[in-house]
Design an enzyme around this catalytic site. Structure first.
Site, PDB file in Angstrom:
ATOM      1  CG  ASN A 150      -1.910   1.250   1.292  1.00 59.18           C
ATOM      2  OD1 ASN A 150      -1.987   1.951   0.384  1.00 59.18           O
ATOM      3  ND2 ASN A 150      -2.606   1.375   2.229  1.00 59.18           N
ATOM      4  CE1 TYR A 151       3.459   1.078  -4.712  1.00 58.32           C
ATOM      5  CE2 TYR A 151       3.801   3.004  -5.527  1.00 58.32           C
ATOM      6  CZ  TYR A 151       4.246   1.667  -5.460  1.00 58.32           C
ATOM      7  OH  TYR A 151       4.795   0.906  -6.615  1.00 58.32           O
ATOM      8  CE  LYS A 152      -0.910   2.644   5.135  1.00 58.97           C
ATOM      9  NZ  LYS A 152      -0.982   2.386   6.603  1.00 58.97           N
TER      10      LYS A 152
ATOM     11  CB  ALA B 261       2.214   1.053   4.228  1.00 55.32           C
TER      12      ALA B 261
ATOM     13  CB  ILE C 235      -1.841   0.985  11.025  1.00 57.76           C
ATOM     14  CG1 ILE C 235      -2.737  -0.092  10.741  1.00 57.76           C
ATOM     15  CG2 ILE C 235      -1.203   1.820   9.733  1.00 57.76           C
ATOM     16  CD1 ILE C 235      -3.991   0.217   9.996  1.00 57.76           C
TER      17      ILE C 235
ATOM     18  CD  GLU D 262      -3.770  -2.984   7.234  1.00 63.81           C
ATOM     19  OE1 GLU D 262      -2.771  -3.522   6.454  1.00 63.81           O
ATOM     20  OE2 GLU D 262      -4.290  -2.141   7.092  1.00 63.81           O
TER      21      GLU D 262
ATOM     22  CG  HIS E 257      -6.493   1.123   4.750  1.00 62.40           C
ATOM     23  ND1 HIS E 257      -5.886   1.956   5.856  1.00 62.40           N
ATOM     24  CD2 HIS E 257      -5.312   0.138   4.392  1.00 62.40           C
ATOM     25  CE1 HIS E 257      -4.615   1.739   6.126  1.00 62.40           C
ATOM     26  NE2 HIS E 257      -4.441   0.751   5.331  1.00 62.40           N
TER      27      HIS E 257
END
Ligand code: G3P
Length: 222
Positions: free
Chosen positions: A9-11, A202, A146, A141, A93
């Site tokens: 996940n590049y966020k 990430a 996170i 998650e 998410h």
């Protein structure tokens, strides 16, 4: 999706945005080729076409809106994202939570358009609830882990193990991934030993000095 699977996940990190999104995709592709492990890039919507145009690898959107073509200013339309190059999408998410009915609608949109759906959940109960919608994958998650660098697979193994059991008891075909704080080969091995089909991660990779090296380390213990 084949197992084991790695979704990055590049966020919205600068290290994974714009031209950097391409560099990261190159690292993913090359680590995937060297290791034989499926690695998926989930860049920001604005970077999807750029990545798809330059590099051949599976791409997920980070979010799709529960809409059909028409008047929805500022939204992410599934048709446009598919034309830009996605093969699937993250849904719900923790950093972009959705209503239950909207999650179901986006899963249905993904099915209609033959792309993969990976719904993020925050605990065992929501993982089981989402499994009843039959997405392709559920990624559990715990929100408090996170971005913490504390791996869920080692800090809260019961969340991974019981999510796997709960989801598979509803539908064996649903893949169960786990995420939050995962960055090393030990973290990923622990996740796989708990029954997970792969990981969603990430910061550990996006912010690594050498993302390709970090990706190869991630899958080195499998
Ligand atoms: O979607 C992946 C994610 O939320 C985990 O983030 O930075 O803890 O690997 P991170």
């Amino acid at each position: 999706m084949n197992t084991p699977i790695v979704i990055l996940n590049y966020k919205t990190y600068l290290e994974s945005s714009g031209e950097n999104a391409l560099e990261l995709a190159r690292a993913l592709k090359s680590a995937s080729e060297e290791s034989g492990i499926t690695m998926v890039a989930a860049p920001q919507a604005a970077d999807i076409y750029r990545v798809h145009d330059q590099i051949s690898l599976p791409i997920f959107a980070q979010h799709i809106d529960p809409i059909t073509p028409g008047g929805h200013t500022g939204s992410n339309l599934i048709e446009t994202l598919i034309e830009a190059g996605i093969n699937g999408s993250l849904i719900n998410h923790s950093e972009n939570r959705m209503k239950l009915a909207d999650i179901d609608e986006v899963i249905q949109l993904c099915k209609q358009h033959n792309i993969e759906s990976c719904v993020c959940t925050n605990n065992i109960a929501t993982s089981k609830a989402i499994a009843t919608f039959n997405p392709d994958a559920v990624a559990v998650e715990p929100p408090e882990l996170i971005g913490s660098g504390i791996p869920v697979s080692q800090a809260q193994p019961e969340v991974v193990e019981d999510s796997v059991k709960g989801v598979k008891s509803i539908n064996k075909k649903i893949k169960v991934l786990c995420g939050a704080g995962i960055s090393t080969g030990e973290d990923m091995k622990a996740a796989m030993d708990l029954g997970a089909d792969g990981v969603l991660l990430a910061s550990g990779i996006v912010k690594a000095e050498n993302p390709k090296k970090a990706l190869l380390d991630l899958v080195s213990k499998l």
